[in-house]
Write an enzyme that holds these catalytic residues in place. Structure first.
Site, mmCIF file in Angstrom:
data_model
loop_
_atom_site.group_PDB
_atom_site.id
_atom_site.type_symbol
_atom_site.label_atom_id
_atom_site.label_comp_id
_atom_site.label_asym_id
_atom_site.label_seq_id
_atom_site.Cartn_x
_atom_site.Cartn_y
_atom_site.Cartn_z
ATOM 1 N N ILE A 24 -6.137 2.471 -11.522
ATOM 2 C CA ILE A 24 -5.389 1.243 -11.234
ATOM 3 C C ILE A 24 -5.954 0.468 -10.054
ATOM 4 C CG2 ILE A 24 -3.211 2.036 -12.222
ATOM 5 C CD1 ILE A 24 -2.333 2.935 -9.490
ATOM 6 N N VAL A 32 -8.348 4.573 -7.041
ATOM 7 C CA VAL A 32 -6.923 4.903 -7.076
ATOM 8 C C VAL A 32 -6.484 5.031 -8.531
ATOM 9 C CG1 VAL A 32 -4.605 4.235 -6.350
ATOM 10 C CG2 VAL A 32 -6.567 3.636 -4.929
ATOM 11 N N ASP A 141 -6.563 -2.092 10.793
ATOM 12 C CA ASP A 141 -7.088 -2.824 9.642
ATOM 13 C C ASP A 141 -5.948 -3.511 8.903
ATOM 14 O OD1 ASP A 141 -9.170 -2.025 6.733
ATOM 15 O OD2 ASP A 141 -9.020 -3.834 7.963
#
Length: 744
Positions: A24, A32, A141
């Site tokens: 996905i 992932v 981040d």
């Protein structure tokens, strides 16, 4: 689809429980997958490190660092980690699965965002960061690609791959210039030390982009080195130059978060949250961080958020930065669209309901009207005692229900309840009678009885280690009330009772409140109590949620804005266990009335009984007590209650003839306990109401003028509720006519 068919990970069952079904998401260093957890029977997201990076120590470190960071965190706005697997063959992290999109995808569809939506999203991001920062973790981040959004608008922060563990003695991650270039902080771009304020800079950039639809620093070529140098040296553009209708308060929040010098930014996520909350409550608010925020920046203002870098230094920094990019390969464009984390449904929110049961007071009203019909026989002439023809033995009423006794014997006796008392008998039972059983009694005789209120004490068992709900129901069944408290306990499981107050077994009165302390489980950690003073109640509640504390609201009268916190039961910075209850004194916006004492000097030649009345806008504010000038000590006073500042008109009334005249007007400051004379002539008022007897001899005009001047010198004096009295010399204004207070 063809690529997915060739993916060898699909169909695998990791650790014998995570069955991978589809890919996905794909990032720079990991893929992932959606997977089924066949043990817990739920959908999860599995992040697997790509094979080509499995032997790269830097990527391995970052991947493991991510699992370590998330494992330390537990917050509804942060992705959950369920499991990890680090073997020579495969490296993976199992996380919650989210059926949603990234914030970046949402912004591409809806940019620019409405300020309410932007504030809603940013507040959730800040809550997540506040939690992470409290654990010593800096994300480093923050970008829209690393933020997931559920269908209901819930935000989940993910991808802690380059997180820094600030509280560890050694650095888990270096301070090199890593992070997504469009959202990177100046110090991070330089490779300098980073802390939580670096994350707040990135949030400022994100808020800028949400509200304007543009990134603050960008180039046509999207060159990362040029953009990084712009973050380090270029002045932050005004968001209002892109969105002219942007509110000043929001612009100030963005500019403060994006200060070049970390010392000038928000120091904590909570500070930034407080400002956003204040803006939400008042969109017209101006914080004053940048006095020139609505116009051209002054030189002084520029130095606060723009620290210029020399051309030589900028070139050196850019070269150094480019070398680090080549070495670490941190700015892969694929990383911009990295959907690394997926999450599932929103964490349940639990509320504690404190059951408050009002003790039941049963008042038994006995209305018994019995008409006495007695037949008295005449005394015999020989002096023998009375020969009653209707005399009989007194029955026993003991242990009979009072109403039952009335029903059974009410036609023969007048049974009257003398008192109700606790006893060993059941409620409403007779436990004493004034005439003993079998004593002779005449029809219609008055019999006093005592009626039981029930057992005086109730046996409270020992409920330690009982299930709370079970014990609560039993305590209520005893006719007692329950006041639950919650506390951590390392030995008593959550939901079980630690103790009661009073501690059973014990005898307690009916209707008593039993304080039940319920375990919240093992005491994992403590938190420092924040400073709630001057927060709004809503902000305080959000803050308490972050610290996992409970608040009790106690409203008090105050002239402060309604909802402002004025006091707290536990001082700030005091260490307490999570779940501790803290009482906050919160202003209800109703000022507390204060008293000011206004004194008046009585002319020496006055005579009679008088009273003084204060008017506000033509309506009576207060009327002083009646006074007799012969008994007064040269002065009289009136106490006035009120709030804030008000101007009142004082009048004098002669109680002998009912005449009234205006004394003057007075400005009363109840907060400072001060009275200022606006205009006053006490002597003239006394004369106007015939309070000063007329002279019996003819006087010359000169003498009259002198007398008038002397009388006019008498003035009203004012004093506070202290013993100090100040006498002011009012203007000599005399009024011969009866006056009414002006409606001002």
């Amino acid at each position: 689809m063809e690529k997915d068919r060739n993916d060898k990970n699909i169909g695998k069952k990791l650790d014998g429980r995570y069955e991978i079904t589809e890919r996905i998401g794909e990032g720079g260093m990991a893929d992932v997958y959606r997977a089924n957890d066949i043990v817990d029977k739920k959908t999860v997201a599995v992040k697997i490190l790509k094979k080509e990076f499995a032997e790269n120590e830097e990527f391995l470190r970052r991947f493991r660092n991510e699992s370590k960071a998330i494992a330390l965190l537990s917050h509804p706005n942060i992705v959950k980690v369920y499991d990890v697997g680090f073997s020579e063959r495969i490296q993976f992290i199992v996380m919650e699965y989210i059926d949603g999109i990234t914030l970046n995808e949402y912004m591409e569809q809806s940019s620019p965002l409405d300020w309410k939506d932007a504030a809603h999203f940013v507040m959730q991001i800040l809550r997540a960061l506040q939690h992470a920062h409290s654990k010593g973790i800096v994300h480093r981040d923050i970008k829209p690609q690393n933020i997931m959004m559920l269908r209901d608008g819930t935000i989940k922060v993910m991808d802690f791959g380059i997180a820094k563990f600030a509280r560890e003695s050694g650095k888990t991650c270096t301070d090199k210039a890593i992070g997504t270039v469009h959202y990177i902080s100046p110090e991070q771009a330089r490779g300098a030390e980073t802390d939580e304020k670096s994350d707040l800079y990135s949030v400022g950039v994100l808020l800028f982009e949400m509200l304007t639809g543009k990134k603050p620093f960008d180039t046509e070529t999207n060159d990362p080195v040029s953009i990084a140098v712009m973050h380090m040296q270029k002045e932050v553009p005004r968001p209002s130059s892109i969105q002219p209708n942007l509110a000043t308060g929001l612009e100030e929040i963005i500019l403060k978060a994006m200060q070049k010098d970390p010392a000038n930014r928000y120091q904590t996520a909570l500070e930034m949250m407080n400002d956003i909350e204040a803006f939400k409550e008042n969109p017209d608010i101006v914080f004053g961080y940048f006095p020139d925020v609505t116009g051209e920046a002054s030189d002084d203002a520029k130095t606060r958020f723009f620290t210029p870098v020399s051309e030589k230094d900028a070139v050196e920094e850019a070269d150094s930065y480019e070398e680090e990019l080549d070495e670490d390969e941190e700015y892969d464009e694929e990383d911009e669209d990295d959907d690394d984390e997926y999450e599932e449904e929103e964490e349940e929110r639990h509320s504690l309901f404190v059951p408050i049961l009002t003790a039941v007071i049963i008042v038994v009203i006995i209305i018994g009207v019995f008409f006495l019909t007695t037949f008295i026989m005449n005394w015999i002439e020989n002096g023998k005692g009375a020969n009653t023809t209707d005399e009989w033995k007194m029955p026993s009423l003991i242990n009979m229900d009072f109403e039952e006794a009335l029903s059974q014997y009410g036609d023969k006796l007048q049974i009257v309840s003398e008192s109700e008392e606790y006893s060993e008998f059941e409620r409403n039972r007779i436990f004493w009678q004034s005439v003993p059983e079998n004593d002779p009694v005449s029809r219609g005789a008055v019999i006093n009885v005592k009626v039981s209120k029930g057992t005086k004490t109730i046996k409270l068992p020992n409920y330690n280690n009982w299930d709370y709900e079970t014990a609560r129901n039993q305590i209520l069944g005893l006719g007692l009330d329950v006041d639950p408290r919650y506390a951590y306990n390392d030995e008593v499981p959550a939901g079980k009772i630690i103790s009661t107050d009073p501690q059973g077994p014990a005898d307690v009165e009916p209707g008593a409140f039993i304080t039940v302390t319920v375990s919240k489980g093992e005491n994992i950690e403590t938190v420092e109590v924040p400073n709630f003073i001057n927060m709004t109640w809503e902000v305080a509640k959000e803050t308490a949620t972050l610290y996992e504390l409970e608040l009790v609201k106690e409203e008090i009268n105050s002239s402060s804005d309604a909802g402002t916190v004025l006091g707290q039961s536990i001082d700030a910075q005091t260490p307490v266990t999570k779940g501790t209850s803290i009482s906050l004194k919160v202003s209800n916006g109703i000022p507390e009335e204060k008293t000011v004492k206004v004194s008046f000097a009585i002319p020496t030649d006055a005579n009679g009984n008088f009273h003084i009345t204060f008017y506000e806008g033509g309506a009576v504010k207060t009327q002083g007590n009646s006074f007799n000038v012969d008994l007064a000590a040269g002065t009289t006073f009136v106490e006035v209650k009120g709030t804030g500042t008000m101007t009142l008109v004082a009048t004098l009334t002669n109680e002998a003839n009912g005449k009234t005249a205006t004394i003057g007007s007075y400005s009363l400051n109840f907060d400072k306990n001060q009275t200022n004379v606006v205009q006053s002539d006490v002597a003239a008022a006394f004369k106007a109401v015939d309070g000063i007897p007329a002279l019996t001899t003819t006087t010359t005009s000169a003498t009259t003028a002198a007398s008038t001047s002397t009388t006019a010198a008498t003035s009203a004096s004012v004093s506070s509720t202290t013993s100090t009295t100040t006498t002011a010399a009012p203007p000599a204004q005399q009024n011969e006519e009866t006056q009414v207070p002006a409606a001002n």
